[in-house]
Write a protein that holds these residues in place. Sequence first.
Motif, mmCIF file in Angstrom:
data_model
loop_
_atom_site.group_PDB
_atom_site.id
_atom_site.type_symbol
_atom_site.label_atom_id
_atom_site.label_comp_id
_atom_site.label_asym_id
_atom_site.label_seq_id
_atom_site.Cartn_x
_atom_site.Cartn_y
_atom_site.Cartn_z
ATOM 1 N N UNK A 16 -5.390 34.761 -93.069
ATOM 2 C CA UNK A 16 -6.917 35.262 -93.047
ATOM 3 C C UNK A 16 -7.356 35.264 -91.834
ATOM 4 N N UNK A 17 -7.939 35.990 -91.132
ATOM 5 C CA UNK A 17 -8.472 35.688 -89.899
ATOM 6 C C UNK A 17 -10.078 35.351 -90.284
ATOM 7 N N UNK A 18 -10.595 34.534 -89.591
ATOM 8 C CA UNK A 18 -12.121 34.109 -89.818
ATOM 9 C C UNK A 18 -12.443 33.942 -91.312
ATOM 10 N N UNK A 19 -12.055 32.695 -91.830
ATOM 11 C CA UNK A 19 -12.305 32.576 -93.141
ATOM 12 C C UNK A 19 -13.640 32.694 -93.815
ATOM 13 N N UNK A 20 -14.497 32.391 -92.943
ATOM 14 C CA UNK A 20 -16.170 32.662 -93.136
ATOM 15 C C UNK A 20 -16.267 33.877 -94.186
ATOM 16 N N UNK A 21 -15.728 34.931 -93.562
ATOM 17 C CA UNK A 21 -15.664 36.162 -94.154
ATOM 18 C C UNK A 21 -15.088 36.586 -95.318
#
Length: 684
Positions: free
Chosen positions: A282-287
């Motif tokens: 998962x790239x960029x967990x914040x999203x």
Amino acid sequence: MENMNEVNVIELDKKLNSVFAGRVVRKDLTKLIKEGANVPIYVLEYLLGMYAATDDDESIKEGVARVKKILSENFVRPDEAEKIKSKIREIGQYSIIDKVSVRLNPKKDTYEAEFSNLGLKDVPISANYVKEYDKLLAGGIWCMLKMDYFFDEELKNVSPFSISNLKPIQMPNMDLNEIIEGRKNFTKDEWIDILVRSTGMEPTQLNDRVKWHLLLRLVPLVENNYNMCELGPRGTGKSHVYKEISPNSILVSGGQTTVANLFYNMSSRTVGLVGMWDVVAFDEVAGIRFKDKDGIQIMKDFMASGSFARGKEEKAASASMVFVGNINQSVDSLIKTSHLFAPFPEEMANDSAFFDRMHYYLPGWEIPKMRPDFFTDRYGFIVDYLAEYFREMRKRSFSDAIDRYFKLGNNLNQRDVNGVRRTVSGLMKLLYPHEDYTKEDVEEVLQYALEGRRRVKEQLKKIGGMEFYDVMFSYIDKESLQEEYVSVPEQGGGKLIPEGMGKPGHVYTVGAGESGMIGVFKLENQVVSGSGKFEKSGVGSNRGVKESLDTAYRYFTANSKSISGSIAIKTKDYLMHIADLQGIGLTPQLAIAELIGLCSGALEKPVQESTVVLGNMTVGGTIEKVEEFANVLQVCVDAGAKKVLIPASSVVDFQTVPSDLLIKVQPIFYSDPIDAVFKALGVG
């Protein structure tokens, strides 16, 4: 020294080429061609492997020219799609390189292909290809294809394009013995350098610790159901490996995802990405957002057991989960104010059970930002060959390597042990596929594995409290029975409560904030000439907080004479500011601490050093008991307190406190508010 290095590097290149002839490629060739064509590295190196896997300059030149020609003629660039379609029509048959994905059209009972760059949809494809390469159905794969064109007026709804030949751009077969035998020709350090170079980085520019971090990024590719997260600054290549290096991993860019896409689609009865790929990153967990309410729950189940239930069925899959994200502030301030999982989305960030399933937390802030001289122009494995070696290794387990020489300390629970064993297993597969290693080799891997799992546990302790109290990870040498402890570098300095004497009027307290979390608060009192006013700042709109502070001031004015005749009330103004040091919302349990702060400011005597004041009182001076005593004490210790002022009524709660926590602070008991003032200021 430089020249010596240079010689070693060239020697290693020679050795690599002779041991793994035809399996290695010069990595700058990839860079050279990559800049012109937007294809994953494994596609390029597949072609380079066919035409330029050698160290003979003449043949390399020819090979590169050939690869460039193939790419310029056959690789479909999205902006030239129309041109290529027209070529297929005019010539009747044409070879292309494109990413193809397939779906079943149940209305026609046929498989239909979609071309990512060519922009064609609904092209019929033979079921044989689909059976042989099932990844066509999940996310698609890069292929070399022969396309035919035949237009038939009778058949209205059928695409005139068809596929007469399809070959995935991936190594068809792999003999693991080749790697195992080949590995015996290299030292550990040489092998690490080869692996790092194979991913495109130049090891001579990186320190050893960074090389280990780069190796850890590969562990999810060799280990089944391995869960890892790496958070750090931008531009350190966190997602590079999962996107470019292996055709067996898929990078899900941040944003919405669904249970059907990831795990299991009830209506089509197909397993999602975790069933098709070795690694789901998962790239960029914040999203990360799930459209389904139970998404995170299913993900937790899967991360814990490698299986998930949908409907009546229990499905197993072996995909590893990797979570990659950016930390935008400094690590120091994150550690002080919250925890290192803070960048995760809200619904995960407070869920300790979700993070407890992480086997490793890679400290992305220790990896330097990528610069041109970090990219290698020496030899490394063709990434496709590397990916197949990783794939084969998933079928084996090396987790018993620990048991030959060591056992794990008693602070590790079942999940900790599981995480450490998997990390060890993965790193051993990467470094010692030939299973020839010494005790020191295992120890080095074990220390590294313990550190990453401890980093997870340290954060869990901050989120979840006593349940995750045991973080003193250790391992025991089976021969000497000596126990070694492993710590986490960033846990060092940066305490909330500084050492040394504070200013008069400053006092620290610990209590439960509005969020329910327990935090550290600093009260700063200042005394100026005035007319007996009490002014508060930093309080916000919280009534409980205001009342608690007013209680303290009322008690102070009523009882100042019993404390000291030199305290002036009517001719002074008392200014107070409160700071919420961890951003969790203010606590209303402030009366005793504020009383001490007022007296300290008025008498110009600082509170004893590194002291935290616990407890609250009513207007009449009745002392209240401290709630969640053991957790509160834990927070005091984590914040750097050496002494803690405690109401006498809390003595009974001491049996709830773990003994190794008790030895870290000196408790000071007080019986009433004035007693508390004298003890805090260290006066009779």
